[in-house]
Design a protein around this motif. Sequence first.
Motif, PDB file in Angstrom:
ATOM      1  N   ALA A  57       0.815  -1.221   0.000  1.00 55.66           N
ATOM      2  CA  ALA A  57       0.000   0.000   0.000  1.00 55.66           C
ATOM      3  C   ALA A  57       0.842   1.261   0.000  1.00 55.66           C
ATOM      4  CB  ALA A  57      -0.941  -0.009   1.208  1.00 55.66           C
ATOM      5  N   GLN A  58       2.115   1.150   0.365  1.00 55.89           N
ATOM      6  CA  GLN A  58       2.993   2.330   0.423  1.00 55.89           C
ATOM      7  C   GLN A  58       4.026   2.305  -0.702  1.00 55.89           C
ATOM      8  OE1 GLN A  58       3.719   1.400   4.845  1.00 55.89           O
ATOM      9  NE2 GLN A  58       4.053   3.610   4.767  1.00 55.89           N
ATOM     10  N   TRP A  59       3.627   1.827  -1.850  1.00 59.93           N
ATOM     11  CA  TRP A  59       4.602   1.710  -2.938  1.00 59.93           C
ATOM     12  C   TRP A  59       5.057   3.069  -3.464  1.00 59.93           C
ATOM     13  CZ3 TRP A  59       3.111   3.758  -7.607  1.00 59.93           C
ATOM     14  CH2 TRP A  59       1.747   3.827  -7.903  1.00 59.93           C
ATOM     15  N   ARG A  60       4.351   4.131  -3.125  1.00 58.29           N
ATOM     16  CA  ARG A  60       4.784   5.474  -3.518  1.00 58.29           C
ATOM     17  C   ARG A  60       5.710   6.119  -2.488  1.00 58.29           C
ATOM     18  NH1 ARG A  60      -0.582   4.909  -4.419  1.00 58.29           N
ATOM     19  NH2 ARG A  60      -1.426   5.188  -6.538  1.00 58.29           N
ATOM     20  N   GLU A  61       5.960   5.419  -1.372  1.00 56.22           N
ATOM     21  CA  GLU A  61       6.746   5.988  -0.271  1.00 56.22           C
ATOM     22  C   GLU A  61       7.925   5.077   0.075  1.00 56.22           C
ATOM     23  OE1 GLU A  61       3.906   6.480   2.918  1.00 56.22           O
ATOM     24  OE2 GLU A  61       2.312   6.617   1.408  1.00 56.22           O
ATOM     25  N   PRO A  62       8.793   4.790  -0.875  1.00 54.66           N
ATOM     26  CA  PRO A  62       9.869   3.831  -0.611  1.00 54.66           C
ATOM     27  C   PRO A  62      11.060   4.445   0.116  1.00 54.66           C
ATOM     28  CG  PRO A  62      10.094   4.671  -2.829  1.00 54.66           C
ATOM     29  CD  PRO A  62       8.836   5.304  -2.268  1.00 54.66           C
ATOM     30  N   ALA A  63      11.901   3.589   0.635  1.00 53.70           N
ATOM     31  CA  ALA A  63      13.242   3.998   1.063  1.00 53.70           C
ATOM     32  C   ALA A  63      14.179   3.739  -0.107  1.00 53.70           C
ATOM     33  CB  ALA A  63      13.670   3.187   2.280  1.00 53.70           C
ATOM     34  N   GLN A  64      15.126   4.649  -0.348  1.00 53.09           N
ATOM     35  CA  GLN A  64      16.017   4.499  -1.497  1.00 53.09           C
ATOM     36  C   GLN A  64      17.472   4.728  -1.105  1.00 53.09           C
ATOM     37  OE1 GLN A  64      14.068   7.245  -4.371  1.00 53.09           O
ATOM     38  NE2 GLN A  64      13.568   5.416  -5.557  1.00 53.09           N
ATOM     39  N   TYR A 288       5.897 -11.803  -2.254  1.00 54.01           N
ATOM     40  CA  TYR A 288       4.760 -12.312  -3.023  1.00 54.01           C
ATOM     41  C   TYR A 288       3.672 -12.903  -2.126  1.00 54.01           C
ATOM     42  CZ  TYR A 288       7.388 -11.842  -7.403  1.00 54.01           C
ATOM     43  OH  TYR A 288       8.076 -11.348  -8.494  1.00 54.01           O
ATOM     44  N   ARG A 289       3.946 -13.042  -0.830  1.00 57.14           N
ATOM     45  CA  ARG A 289       2.934 -13.591   0.081  1.00 57.14           C
ATOM     46  C   ARG A 289       1.999 -12.517   0.620  1.00 57.14           C
ATOM     47  NH1 ARG A 289       4.702 -15.193   4.578  1.00 57.14           N
ATOM     48  NH2 ARG A 289       6.807 -14.321   4.457  1.00 57.14           N
ATOM     49  N   GLU A 290       2.216 -11.259   0.236  1.00 56.77           N
ATOM     50  CA  GLU A 290       1.332 -10.183   0.686  1.00 56.77           C
ATOM     51  C   GLU A 290       0.148 -10.062  -0.271  1.00 56.77           C
ATOM     52  OE1 GLU A 290       1.336  -5.431   1.865  1.00 56.77           O
ATOM     53  OE2 GLU A 290       3.092  -6.307   0.887  1.00 56.77           O
ATOM     54  N   PRO A 291      -1.058 -10.409   0.167  1.00 55.30           N
ATOM     55  CA  PRO A 291      -2.204 -10.357  -0.752  1.00 55.30           C
ATOM     56  C   PRO A 291      -2.392  -8.997  -1.407  1.00 55.30           C
ATOM     57  CG  PRO A 291      -2.784 -11.536   1.254  1.00 55.30           C
ATOM     58  CD  PRO A 291      -1.423 -10.938   1.488  1.00 55.30           C
ATOM     59  N   ALA A 292      -2.135  -7.924  -0.666  1.00 56.12           N
ATOM     60  CA  ALA A 292      -2.361  -6.581  -1.207  1.00 56.12           C
ATOM     61  C   ALA A 292      -1.429  -6.258  -2.370  1.00 56.12           C
ATOM     62  CB  ALA A 292      -2.183  -5.550  -0.103  1.00 56.12           C
ATOM     63  N   LEU A 293      -0.312  -6.977  -2.482  1.00 55.66           N
ATOM     64  CA  LEU A 293       0.629  -6.692  -3.570  1.00 55.66           C
ATOM     65  C   LEU A 293      -0.015  -6.882  -4.929  1.00 55.66           C
ATOM     66  CD1 LEU A 293       3.542  -6.114  -4.600  1.00 55.66           C
ATOM     67  CD2 LEU A 293       3.965  -8.584  -4.422  1.00 55.66           C
ATOM     68  N   TYR A 294      -0.873  -7.889  -5.038  1.00 56.17           N
ATOM     69  CA  TYR A 294      -1.423  -8.222  -6.358  1.00 56.17           C
ATOM     70  C   TYR A 294      -2.385  -7.149  -6.857  1.00 56.17           C
ATOM     71  CZ  TYR A 294       0.898 -12.579  -5.475  1.00 56.17           C
ATOM     72  OH  TYR A 294       1.875 -13.508  -5.217  1.00 56.17           O
ATOM     73  N   GLY A 295      -3.109  -6.523  -5.952  1.00 55.94           N
ATOM     74  CA  GLY A 295      -3.990  -5.444  -6.372  1.00 55.94           C
ATOM     75  C   GLY A 295      -3.239  -4.210  -6.836  1.00 55.94           C
ATOM     76  N   GLU A 296      -2.001  -4.050  -6.379  1.00 58.56           N
ATOM     77  CA  GLU A 296      -1.188  -2.887  -6.731  1.00 58.56           C
ATOM     78  C   GLU A 296      -0.116  -3.205  -7.785  1.00 58.56           C
ATOM     79  OE1 GLU A 296      -1.876  -0.014  -5.521  1.00 58.56           O
ATOM     80  OE2 GLU A 296      -3.070  -0.448  -3.720  1.00 58.56           O
ATOM     81  N   PHE A 297       0.013  -4.469  -8.152  1.00 57.07           N
ATOM     82  CA  PHE A 297       1.197  -4.892  -8.887  1.00 57.07           C
ATOM     83  C   PHE A 297       1.375  -4.157 -10.214  1.00 57.07           C
ATOM     84  CE2 PHE A 297       3.845  -7.631 -11.512  1.00 57.07           C
ATOM     85  CZ  PHE A 297       4.893  -7.882 -10.642  1.00 57.07           C
ATOM     86  N   TRP A 298       0.344  -4.097 -11.019  1.00 52.93           N
ATOM     87  CA  TRP A 298       0.509  -3.487 -12.346  1.00 52.93           C
ATOM     88  C   TRP A 298       0.762  -1.983 -12.237  1.00 52.93           C
ATOM     89  CZ3 TRP A 298       1.942  -7.304 -14.809  1.00 52.93           C
ATOM     90  CH2 TRP A 298       1.279  -8.519 -14.816  1.00 52.93           C
ATOM     91  N   SER A 299       0.239  -1.343 -11.200  1.00 50.06           N
ATOM     92  CA  SER A 299       0.555   0.074 -10.970  1.00 50.06           C
ATOM     93  C   SER A 299       2.028   0.246 -10.605  1.00 50.06           C
ATOM     94  CB  SER A 299      -0.325   0.640  -9.859  1.00 50.06           C
ATOM     95  OG  SER A 299      -1.687   0.634 -10.236  1.00 50.06           O
ATOM     96  N   ILE A 300       2.566  -0.701  -9.826  1.00 51.46           N
ATOM     97  CA  ILE A 300       3.985  -0.662  -9.474  1.00 51.46           C
ATOM     98  C   ILE A 300       4.842  -0.842 -10.718  1.00 51.46           C
ATOM     99  CG2 ILE A 300       5.791  -1.897  -8.207  1.00 51.46           C
ATOM    100  CD1 ILE A 300       3.639  -2.518  -6.073  1.00 51.46           C
ATOM    101  N   VAL A 301       4.454  -1.777 -11.571  1.00 51.38           N
ATOM    102  CA  VAL A 301       5.197  -1.994 -12.819  1.00 51.38           C
ATOM    103  C   VAL A 301       5.231  -0.725 -13.656  1.00 51.38           C
ATOM    104  CG1 VAL A 301       5.159  -3.231 -15.035  1.00 51.38           C
ATOM    105  CG2 VAL A 301       4.791  -4.484 -12.896  1.00 51.38           C
ATOM    106  N   GLU A 302       4.066  -0.070 -13.779  1.00 52.42           N
ATOM    107  CA  GLU A 302       4.006   1.146 -14.586  1.00 52.42           C
ATOM    108  C   GLU A 302       4.828   2.271 -13.957  1.00 52.42           C
ATOM    109  OE1 GLU A 302       0.611   3.947 -16.652  1.00 52.42           O
ATOM    110  OE2 GLU A 302       0.242   3.248 -14.609  1.00 52.42           O
ATOM    111  N   HIS A 303       4.681   2.476 -12.662  1.00 47.98           N
ATOM    112  CA  HIS A 303       5.318   3.616 -12.002  1.00 47.98           C
ATOM    113  C   HIS A 303       6.841   3.512 -12.035  1.00 47.98           C
ATOM    114  CE1 HIS A 303       5.643   6.946  -9.127  1.00 47.98           C
ATOM    115  NE2 HIS A 303       6.583   6.234  -8.510  1.00 47.98           N
ATOM    116  N   TYR A 304       7.363   2.320 -11.762  1.00 49.22           N
ATOM    117  CA  TYR A 304       8.820   2.152 -11.686  1.00 49.22           C
ATOM    118  C   TYR A 304       9.428   1.629 -12.984  1.00 49.22           C
ATOM    119  CZ  TYR A 304       8.388   2.986  -6.685  1.00 49.22           C
ATOM    120  OH  TYR A 304       8.137   3.559  -5.461  1.00 49.22           O
TER     121      TYR A 304
END
Length: 631
Positions: A57-64, A288-304
């Motif tokens: 859910a925090q894929w827009r707020e990463p540590a880098q 990959y064991r986080e269920p919420a990842l799948y709902g966000e996955f394609w948005s993560i692919v696009e964003h990064y």
Amino acid sequence: MNEDLLWPPYCGPDDLASIEAVPLTARGLPGSTYDLLVRAATRWPDRTALTVLPQAAQWREPAQLTFAGLLERVHRYANLLHRLGVRRGDAVALMAPNCAELIPATLAAQLAGIAAPINGALSPAHLGELLRRSGARVLITAGPELAPELWAKVPELTGALDAVLVLRPTAAQAPPAPLPRLDGVLVGELAESPRDQDTSSFAGEAPTAGDLAAFFHTGGTTGTPKLAAHTHAGEVANAWMIAANSMLGSDSVIFAALPLFHVNALVVTLLAPLFKGQQVVWAGPLGYREPALYGEFWSIVEHYHIAAMSAVPTVYQVLTQCPVTTADISSLRYAMVGASPLPDAVRTAFEAHTKVTLVEGYGLTEATCASARSFPDAPHPGAVGQRMPYQQVKVVHPDSWAELPTGQTGLLAIGGPTVFAGYVTGRDAQGRPVIDGLGKLVDGWLDTGDLARLDADGFLHLAGRAKDLIIRGGHNIDPAVIEDALLAHPHVTGAGAVGRPDLHAGELPVAYVTLAPEADVNEEELRQWAAGRVPERVAAPKSVTILAALPVTDVGKPYKLALRADATRLAVAEALAGHGSDVEVDAAIEGGSVFVSVTPGTGDREAISAVLDQYALRWTWSPETPGPVAS
């Protein structure tokens, strides 16, 4: 370093011969994983190396971290380990889900000593034995904020430890909670280690190519997993073989979601990207064991702009159910799949859903990580790939080790620079690791334990595990032929075939399957489907059982022993059905084999014993049953 020598064209299977025309020693590979990191930080200091998501859910707020920042962090942690007494032959255990600090900590452990990543889901007894065998006196572990269930095990593991260094969640904002005291053990937050640690260099002895880099446990849920010893040269060589893929350039972003106690996470998604300065986006601690990842996955692919990923078939099966909607996933062009057979239904559905070709691969911990790869533009149906450059493969007779001709199925052996040093069996009187091949190394070749054949193009086709052969009346049945027949069914997403004990034939083949959502097929229909498609009548399964999920090991590989245990339990229960309605049968796994426990109830114990003694299996009365143990 000559970049032309470092990066030969590697786009398809025809490139292998030209690559190997140049000796590996002439390609100028870094000598150690530390040298590899230094090279990356020198060439691309300000480029982003790591992007770590706190959770889906925090894929827009990463540590880098940049490459220069990563090197500084590694120096800081390695110098702390050195100050704690870690030297070249000493192991540092790491037990945590993925987080921003675990990545540099792993590289620091390889710099100061030997990294020993551990799956915290193992039992405390197994964890304690792995710590003992590795000789680790420092444990880097998840703290109570990051993984309370792991932290709860730490007090049981401190007997041989001098220090416990605690990891916090990625991008944690709140001040850390006070840590409890552990008698006789130094406890502290890794990120809060003394700031006077030098970040510009390492104070100790830097590793060389032949030094040990890591101890990886091989997975499994029976007995204590073995510890496979990797050298720096082996890890660097395998990382280069993966990075040499011409489809991915320096601007390609890699997605990582496998746990760092798995060799794929270390070699494929940490070390290989260092070669070309590629950014890696790491999923949250559950991966990959986080269920919420799948709902966000394609948005993560696009964003990064994710270009490559690696996962097991079940991950791709779930992703086919996740709408792409308006996300632009055109950056994704390399999706690797491995660890278990890829069902045709999953391949077809994923490729239709995403227009991305699934690329199969093959590897094992004892060969560092990856030994064969496929090519999106050169499909070989049924094959897991062509051997990787400078690795050697051959198919041999399981008993004589005589090499078999092309097309014949036998035991797969691997040779070359990625073959492991052996298993860690303990420490000698000087405290150095004792390494033993334990029968897996034969004249420099690795016995993989896998059955396989090579086709005329040199592509590798797996045919199950050698120890998984089903022997029916002296006739060897490859479980893969049954599994392939079932996987050809449009609704079957996974299959496992094992032998069920039988008084007349010794074993009879039975199968277990998983199905696609809303599949409309029953077990008898699947049995008939398989019977009509196996190459010989004796291989037709006597039963097919539908499961919600096939059992896997702690590192996600198919776990046939659990299926064999269930098949054994059912066979024995059926044989004892006439000896009393309250006879209970259970089957467990111990030391890599199945044994049966029987509660006789009101049944005649002597008659039950007579039945059980006809089977070639280990059995005992249940603990609640008085009387002597049978075997």
